[in-house]
Design a protein around this motif. Structure first.
Motif, PDB file in Angstrom:
ATOM      1  N   GLU A 380      63.950   3.838  48.564  1.00 61.70           N
ATOM      2  CA  GLU A 380      62.833   4.254  49.403  1.00 61.70           C
ATOM      3  C   GLU A 380      62.230   5.539  48.863  1.00 61.70           C
ATOM      4  OE1 GLU A 380      61.741   4.516  54.180  1.00 61.70           O
ATOM      5  OE2 GLU A 380      63.819   4.723  53.540  1.00 61.70           O
ATOM      6  N   GLY A 383      56.500   7.866  49.935  1.00 61.85           N
ATOM      7  CA  GLY A 383      55.104   7.459  49.822  1.00 61.85           C
ATOM      8  C   GLY A 383      54.844   6.105  49.202  1.00 61.85           C
ATOM      9  N   THR A 384      55.891   5.343  48.835  1.00 60.16           N
ATOM     10  CA  THR A 384      55.662   4.053  48.187  1.00 60.16           C
ATOM     11  C   THR A 384      56.190   2.874  48.982  1.00 60.16           C
ATOM     12  OG1 THR A 384      57.723   4.205  46.931  1.00 60.16           O
ATOM     13  CG2 THR A 384      55.734   5.125  45.915  1.00 60.16           C
ATOM     14  N   GLY A 385      56.937   3.115  50.035  1.00 60.58           N
ATOM     15  CA  GLY A 385      57.490   2.022  50.815  1.00 60.58           C
ATOM     16  C   GLY A 385      58.970   1.837  50.579  1.00 60.58           C
ATOM     17  N   SER A 387      62.148  -0.772  49.351  1.00 58.59           N
ATOM     18  CA  SER A 387      62.490  -1.962  48.573  1.00 58.59           C
ATOM     19  C   SER A 387      63.986  -2.181  48.605  1.00 58.59           C
ATOM     20  CB  SER A 387      62.003  -1.827  47.125  1.00 58.59           C
ATOM     21  OG  SER A 387      62.664  -0.765  46.475  1.00 58.59           O
ATOM     22  N   THR A 398      55.693  -2.262  52.408  1.00 62.45           N
ATOM     23  CA  THR A 398      54.863  -1.105  52.105  1.00 62.45           C
ATOM     24  C   THR A 398      53.560  -1.181  52.889  1.00 62.45           C
ATOM     25  OG1 THR A 398      53.889   0.187  50.310  1.00 62.45           O
ATOM     26  CG2 THR A 398      53.773  -2.205  50.107  1.00 62.45           C
ATOM     27  N   LYS A 402      48.935   0.971  48.927  1.00 61.11           N
ATOM     28  CA  LYS A 402      49.984   1.648  48.161  1.00 61.11           C
ATOM     29  C   LYS A 402      50.451   0.784  46.987  1.00 61.11           C
ATOM     30  CE  LYS A 402      51.699   4.461  51.969  1.00 61.11           C
ATOM     31  NZ  LYS A 402      52.837   4.752  52.875  1.00 61.11           N
ATOM     32  N   VAL A 403      50.675  -0.509  47.245  1.00 59.93           N
ATOM     33  CA  VAL A 403      51.022  -1.456  46.192  1.00 59.93           C
ATOM     34  C   VAL A 403      50.056  -2.610  46.345  1.00 59.93           C
ATOM     35  CG1 VAL A 403      52.806  -2.901  45.180  1.00 59.93           C
ATOM     36  CG2 VAL A 403      53.437  -0.762  46.300  1.00 59.93           C
TER      37      VAL A 403
END
Length: 617
Positions: A380, A383-385, A387, A398, A402-403
């Motif tokens: 984690e 700021g990116t979420g 996974s 996310t 962001k992605v």
């Protein structure tokens, strides 16, 4: 450069001076009423008091005089010097006691304000278990360096922020997040200093130095809070700005007209503004105590004087004007993906997250009876979420933008919170959430203008503009800003504070800088230590009624403090006239001043005894 001895003129030193002065006066009176041998040495305790206690106070006052600062304590300094020159040592010691006692009370107010944070700081462990070739080595916690491999034993408090390297278990992070349940930990999961480990042994890798941990930041801010001087205490200096020259003029006039220097001293002694030096700190303590009983922790005592004069209210959205408990209300799956399976995968990784939306995903999965899958890795980055890897597949949860792979078609944006789910890099589903406004939000907003003379109400949030505008319309806020970064929030708050005093209310990490930029910062809940550090007041119960209570407590405290200060000064002025005409000696004036102090303090104590409601909506 020459070395000079340091003199402790801090509030903590003032407490020691007050105790010393009281003891010196008591011993002097005992010796004075004893045998002739002891009576001969009766002034010795007073000499000690004046040298060890009075001299540091005079040095501090001399520094203020050098800087042309004539506050309410200037008269006390003149009284001490005059009494010593006239060999009225008991009078001088009494004035030292009054002056240091007020400063000690002020220190007590600040210490009491941060007592809750004191208790949190005490939980920090002093030792850690570093993994080495020869086994476990116990080291002081402050010796931990980034990259150290540490072992956290079962039921032990985590000493530093880090990432799980080996092991699986759970940690209770209630002291840091406010959530009562345990957060599961697997390799790759983050751990927080101060969290309580569960039944399993965990091996972690230190990601931060102990001085950068959350608890260390709490203690640094706590120390700053204790050193802050309440603004209302400075109001006493403002009142003393006209009271001091008046008293000195009366004292000099009585001396010149009568030719008796004792009248000069008597006027100054009874003029010593103890209602300003003592009654105001007592009123502050009363306001802090009353707030604590109402579930409001005052970190900065100045908030009690400032809050009723704030004319611009700035609100964060989630958890402040809404309940902060989003519900997963819609799932829009991409072709080839089934809703139950996507929800199961998302919930499996979200159980390792502290994000507010994670709870909503887990709750819906639980309601539908979905069994969660084991996760082998979790990641984690800020700021990116989130996974995670489960059954050989990578699952990413996310936010939009962001992605965002090229050419990806997503469902249209609607009001409300949302997140995206990807499976092995392929878009799987969009989750939509709703966070209802608090039942009292609209009523509270409506009552601010007629009852508290608030001229502007602003809603600012990092959420999407459509979502923020929809909430603002529901609860009656005309000015709303969405999609604001923490830096943009700070700019907005600073601009508003330059025009009028402001209150900023929020509960998230991204609210902390804006709280510091506002005149008064209020944090909801004790769920985030960074936010609590930045706030002037922390409302433990998430209720806007408590904000209204805080405003009324501040208004009541300021009113009673001014009553005590002005009433005590009026009585002192009457005493000055009696002393000027020779009806009071210096000792009589000192005793009379003590009765005036008693009146002012008893009136200030009324702050803790509210009669009637403390809210008006």
């Amino acid at each position: 450069m020459t070395n000079t001895p340091s003199i402790d003129t801090s509030p903590r030193g003032a407490k020691a001076v007050a105790v010393m002065a009281a003891a010196g006066i008591a011993v002097h009176l005992f010796m004075r009423l004893s045998s002739d041998n002891l009576r001969h040495w009766a002034n010795a305790p007073l000499y000690v008091t004046l040298l060890a206690g009075g001299l540091p106070l005079l040095v501090q006052l001399g520094r203020k005089l050098w800087a042309w600062e004539f506050g309410s304590d200037f008269l006390a300094g003149v009284s001490i010097v005059t009494a010593v020159l006239l060999r009225q040592y008991l009078v001088a010691a009494i004035v030292v006691l009054m002056l240091s006692g007020g400063t000690a009370l002020e220190e007590y107010a600040s210490r009491r304000a941060s007592r809750v944070l004191d208790e949190l700081a005490k939980r920090m462990p002093g030792t850690a278990h570093r993994k080495a070739e020869q086994g476990l080595v116990d080291i002081p916690a402050q010796d931990i360096v980034v990259g150290d491999t540490l072992v956290v034993l079962p039921h032990e408090i985590c000493p530093v922020d880090g990432v799980v390297f080996e092991g699986q278990g759970a940690m209770n992070e209630a002291y840091l997040t406010g959530e009562p349940f345990e957060v599961e930990k697997v390799p790759g999961a983050t751990v927080l200093s101060g969290a309580l480990n569960g039944e399993s042994l965990l091996i972690i890798r230190a990601e931060k130095l102990p001085i950068d941990s959350r608890y260390a930041r709490i203690m640094r801010v706590m120390e700053d809070t204790q050193q802050q001087r309440p603004h209302l205490r400075r109001l006493g200096d403002i009142l003393g700005g006209w009271y001091t020259p008046l008293a000195i003029c009366i004292a000099i006039a009585s001396w010149l007209l009568s030719g008796e220097v004792n009248r000069f001293l008597a006027v100054l002694v009874i003029a010593t503004p103890c209602p300003l030096l003592i009654a105001i700190p007592v009123a502050v303590i009363g306001g802090i105590s009353l707030s604590a009983r109402r579930g409001i922790i005052i970190k900065n005592p100045a908030v009690l004087e400032q809050i009723d004069s704030c004319r611009t209210f700035i609100f964060d959205k989630t958890g402040t004007l809404t309940y902060g408990r989003p519900r997963l209300t819609r799932i829009i799956c991409s072709n080839g993906f089934a809703e139950p399976e996507v929800l199961r995968m998302a919930a499996s990784v979200e159980r390792y997250s502290k994000h507010p939306l994670a709870l909503a995903i887990l709750e819906l999965a639980k309601q539908r009876g979905l069994a969660l899958c084991p996760v082998s890795q979790i990641h984690e980055p800020p700021g990116t979420g989130l996974s995670g890897t489960l059954n050989g597949h990578e699952v990413v949860v996310t936010g939009r933008g962001k992605v965002l792979p090229k050419g990806l078609l997503l469902p249209s944006i609607e009001p409300g919170l949302e997140c995206l789910v990807f499976l092995d890099g392929v878009f799987a589903a969009l989750f939509g959430f709703e966070d209802s406004p608090r039942a009292d939000s609209a009523v509270f907003i409506t009552h601010l203008s007629p009852h508290h003379h608030v001229s502007k109400v602003i809603l600012v949030s990092g959420d999407r503009e459509a979502e923020v505008a929809a909430l603002a319309k529901k609860i009656g806020i005309r000015t709303a800003y969405g999609a604001k970064s923490p830096e943009e929030k700070v700019e907005l708050v600073r601009a508003e504070t330059a025009q009028a005093k402001t209150i900023f209310m929020g509960d998230g990490i991204n609210d902390a800088p804006a709280m510091q930029a506002a005149t008064v910062g209020i944090a909801f809940g004790a769920e985030n230590d960074i936010t609590a550090e930045a706030a002037d007041a922390v409302i433990l119960e998430r209720s806007l009624e408590k904000v209204d209570e805080l405003i009324h407590i501040g208004r009541r405290m300021r009113k009673i403090a001014l009553q005590s200060a002005l009433g005590g000064m009026a009585l002192s002025a009457a005493g000055m006239l009696l002393a000027a005409f020779g009806f009071m000696s210096p000792i009589t004036g000192a005793v009379a001043q003590e009765f005036i102090d008693l009146f002012a303090v008893l009136n200030a104590v009324r702050v803790t005894l509210p009669f009637g409601a403390l809210r008006d909506f």
